[in-house]
Design an enzyme around this catalytic site. Sequence first.
Site, PDB file in Angstrom:
ATOM      1  N   GLN A  53      43.632  -2.791  71.766  1.00  0.00           N
ATOM      2  CA  GLN A  53      44.868  -1.971  71.668  1.00  0.00           C
ATOM      3  C   GLN A  53      44.797  -0.797  71.358  1.00  0.00           C
ATOM      4  O   GLN A  53      44.052  -0.594  70.012  1.00  0.00           O
ATOM      5  CB  GLN A  53      45.849  -2.881  70.859  1.00  0.00           C
ATOM      6  CG  GLN A  53      47.261  -2.099  70.904  1.00  0.00           C
ATOM      7  CD  GLN A  53      48.510  -2.721  70.162  1.00  0.00           C
ATOM      8  OE1 GLN A  53      48.116  -2.817  68.951  1.00  0.00           O
ATOM      9  NE2 GLN A  53      49.242  -3.230  70.575  1.00  0.00           N
ATOM     10  N   CYS A  84      54.829  -0.389  67.041  1.00  0.00           N
ATOM     11  CA  CYS A  84      54.547  -0.287  65.749  1.00  0.00           C
ATOM     12  C   CYS A  84      55.547   0.448  64.866  1.00  0.00           C
ATOM     13  O   CYS A  84      55.816   1.265  65.575  1.00  0.00           O
ATOM     14  CB  CYS A  84      53.009   0.339  65.375  1.00  0.00           C
ATOM     15  SG  CYS A  84      52.810   0.396  63.503  1.00  0.00           S
ATOM     16  N   LYS A 128      52.827  -3.162  74.931  1.00  0.00           N
ATOM     17  CA  LYS A 128      53.379  -3.963  74.141  1.00  0.00           C
ATOM     18  C   LYS A 128      54.576  -3.204  73.367  1.00  0.00           C
ATOM     19  O   LYS A 128      54.181  -2.263  72.804  1.00  0.00           O
ATOM     20  CB  LYS A 128      52.362  -4.495  72.765  1.00  0.00           C
ATOM     21  CG  LYS A 128      52.767  -5.636  72.133  1.00  0.00           C
ATOM     22  CD  LYS A 128      51.838  -6.271  71.364  1.00  0.00           C
ATOM     23  CE  LYS A 128      52.148  -7.343  70.180  1.00  0.00           C
ATOM     24  NZ  LYS A 128      53.077  -6.446  69.388  1.00  0.00           N
ATOM     25  N   GLY A 185      57.005 -13.538  69.600  1.00  0.00           N
ATOM     26  CA  GLY A 185      58.016 -13.567  68.580  1.00  0.00           C
ATOM     27  C   GLY A 185      58.187 -14.925  68.057  1.00  0.00           C
ATOM     28  O   GLY A 185      58.803 -15.698  68.779  1.00  0.00           O
ATOM     29  N   ASP A 186      57.772 -15.183  66.828  1.00  0.00           N
ATOM     30  CA  ASP A 186      57.948 -16.396  66.048  1.00  0.00           C
ATOM     31  C   ASP A 186      57.418 -17.836  67.042  1.00  0.00           C
ATOM     32  O   ASP A 186      58.131 -19.096  66.732  1.00  0.00           O
ATOM     33  CB  ASP A 186      59.752 -16.511  66.237  1.00  0.00           C
ATOM     34  CG  ASP A 186      60.373 -15.594  65.233  1.00  0.00           C
ATOM     35  OD1 ASP A 186      59.581 -14.954  64.653  1.00  0.00           O
ATOM     36  OD2 ASP A 186      61.575 -15.168  65.788  1.00  0.00           O
TER      37      ASP A 186
HETATM   38  C1  FMN Z   1      50.356  -7.873  59.525  1.00  0.00           C
HETATM   39  C2  FMN Z   1      50.878  -7.397  60.774  1.00  0.00           C
HETATM   40  C3  FMN Z   1      50.101  -6.588  61.614  1.00  0.00           C
HETATM   41  C4  FMN Z   1      50.483  -6.060  62.960  1.00  0.00           C
HETATM   42  N1  FMN Z   1      49.626  -5.409  63.572  1.00  0.00           N
HETATM   43  C5  FMN Z   1      49.997  -4.985  65.035  1.00  0.00           C
HETATM   44  C6  FMN Z   1      49.167  -4.277  65.612  1.00  0.00           C
HETATM   45  O1  FMN Z   1      47.784  -3.783  65.231  1.00  0.00           O
HETATM   46  N2  FMN Z   1      49.584  -3.963  66.859  1.00  0.00           N
HETATM   47  C7  FMN Z   1      50.757  -4.666  67.581  1.00  0.00           C
HETATM   48  O2  FMN Z   1      50.883  -4.206  68.788  1.00  0.00           O
HETATM   49  N3  FMN Z   1      51.506  -5.480  66.863  1.00  0.00           N
HETATM   50  C8  FMN Z   1      50.940  -5.730  65.622  1.00  0.00           C
HETATM   51  N4  FMN Z   1      51.922  -6.674  64.641  1.00  0.00           N
HETATM   52  C9  FMN Z   1      53.022  -7.341  65.406  1.00  0.00           C
HETATM   53  C10 FMN Z   1      52.576  -8.773  66.096  1.00  0.00           C
HETATM   54  O3  FMN Z   1      51.510  -8.446  67.035  1.00  0.00           O
HETATM   55  C11 FMN Z   1      53.639  -9.244  66.596  1.00  0.00           C
HETATM   56  O4  FMN Z   1      54.089  -8.645  67.801  1.00  0.00           O
HETATM   57  C12 FMN Z   1      54.580  -9.815  65.776  1.00  0.00           C
HETATM   58  O5  FMN Z   1      54.148 -10.200  64.572  1.00  0.00           O
HETATM   59  C13 FMN Z   1      55.611 -10.774  66.138  1.00  0.00           C
HETATM   60  O6  FMN Z   1      54.829 -12.159  66.808  1.00  0.00           O
HETATM   61  P1  FMN Z   1      54.640 -13.489  65.748  1.00  0.00           P
HETATM   62  O7  FMN Z   1      56.550 -13.699  65.307  1.00  0.00           O
HETATM   63  O8  FMN Z   1      54.059 -14.082  66.380  1.00  0.00           O
HETATM   64  O9  FMN Z   1      54.171 -12.955  64.420  1.00  0.00           O
HETATM   65  C14 FMN Z   1      51.353  -6.890  63.432  1.00  0.00           C
HETATM   66  C15 FMN Z   1      52.276  -7.938  62.530  1.00  0.00           C
HETATM   67  C16 FMN Z   1      51.926  -8.143  61.646  1.00  0.00           C
HETATM   68  C17 FMN Z   1      52.750  -9.163  60.710  1.00  0.00           C
END
Ligand code: FMN
Length: 307
Positions: free
Chosen positions: A68, A98, A138, A200-201
């Site tokens: 990414q 981000c 994304k 998400g979630d």
């Molecule tokens: C600690 C942390 C770091 C993340 N770093 C990135 C990243 O480098 N690039 C990105 O597109 N999303 C990043 N995200 C977002 C996740 O990829 C994801 O979109 C978001 O956490 C929602 O998914 P989840 O509910 O499964 O956690 C990050 C999320 C967290 C919590």
Amino acid sequence: MNRLNLKNNLILAPIAGYSDAGMRTLCRRYGAALTFTEMVSAKGLYYNGANTKSLLFTYPEERPIGVQLFGSEPEIIAYAISLPELKKFDVIDINMGCPVPKIVKNGEGSALMKNPELVYKIIKAAVQAAQGRPVTAKIRAGFSSDDLNAVEIACIAAQAGASAITVHGRTRDMFYSGKADLDIIKKVKESVDIPVIGNGDIKDNSSYKRMVEYCGADYVMIARGAIGKPYIFAQILNQDFEYSAKDAIIEHLNLLCGYLDERTAVSNMKKQIAYYVKGMRGSKQIKEKIFQTFTKAEMLHAVESLL
Ligand SMILES: Cc1cc2nc3c(=O)[nH]c(=O)nc-3n(C[C@H](O)[C@H](O)[C@H](O)COP(=O)(O)O)c2cc1C
């Protein structure tokens, strides 16, 4: 459009500070069809930053693997994609979600949601530079709740040649709080011809099913649900699996020591261990003891004796 061609529909998300080669390898072994590096600065690669390049390390067994990139300049993103170090990546994803102020201030990450013309230019340039490899974007639901433009951005990315689009159902203003909006993911799916990766979630089989059945997502991406729980993929796939947190931690540490200096590997591993031991009896004391270790031998000894 280039197909992703994956063995199932589960993907490990890019996660800054967590989706390192150790976590990715374990998630692959437990069934993730594709994993992503954490976000890597296209500008950092352009200026040849050693720190940036260390984020590109991969083990052969990780493939297929995606990288990414984040950035806001189409030419710099195209330059980064054409570097020899990026040749091994099977998928190129562009970060448009981000929420961190430092990134948004530079017009990168989720700030791109406010700049559809630039989204088009970035994807177009990335597709050209990727030489046949799939380029994905994304995105979030929108920048803020009064500007939910995921559908518009997804359509533009598709027109520019994106092979798939990941939608995280939160706005930038929500950061990671509140609930992901499944309706916006569903709307994106109804509006584009390219595959949609719902995010998400996702934390279990029922949240996974909802993403597939309610939203119609072609693929499902997991971030927080996989930190310290690489077996979540096998669980969702209803596969038999064996798991021991102790063995996973030791393997993760060994994998990090395979490409990072010992100090960095041990330090990075502490964050991961906090998640591996979450919910375990005595986890607070276990963490405290492990956090006092500074070499691989000390960390291994602590893990062996405490878990
Ligand atoms: C600690 C942390 C770091 C993340 N770093 C990135 C990243 O480098 N690039 C990105 O597109 N999303 C990043 N995200 C977002 C996740 O990829 C994801 O979109 C978001 O956490 C929602 O998914 P989840 O509910 O499964 O956690 C990050 C999320 C967290 C919590």
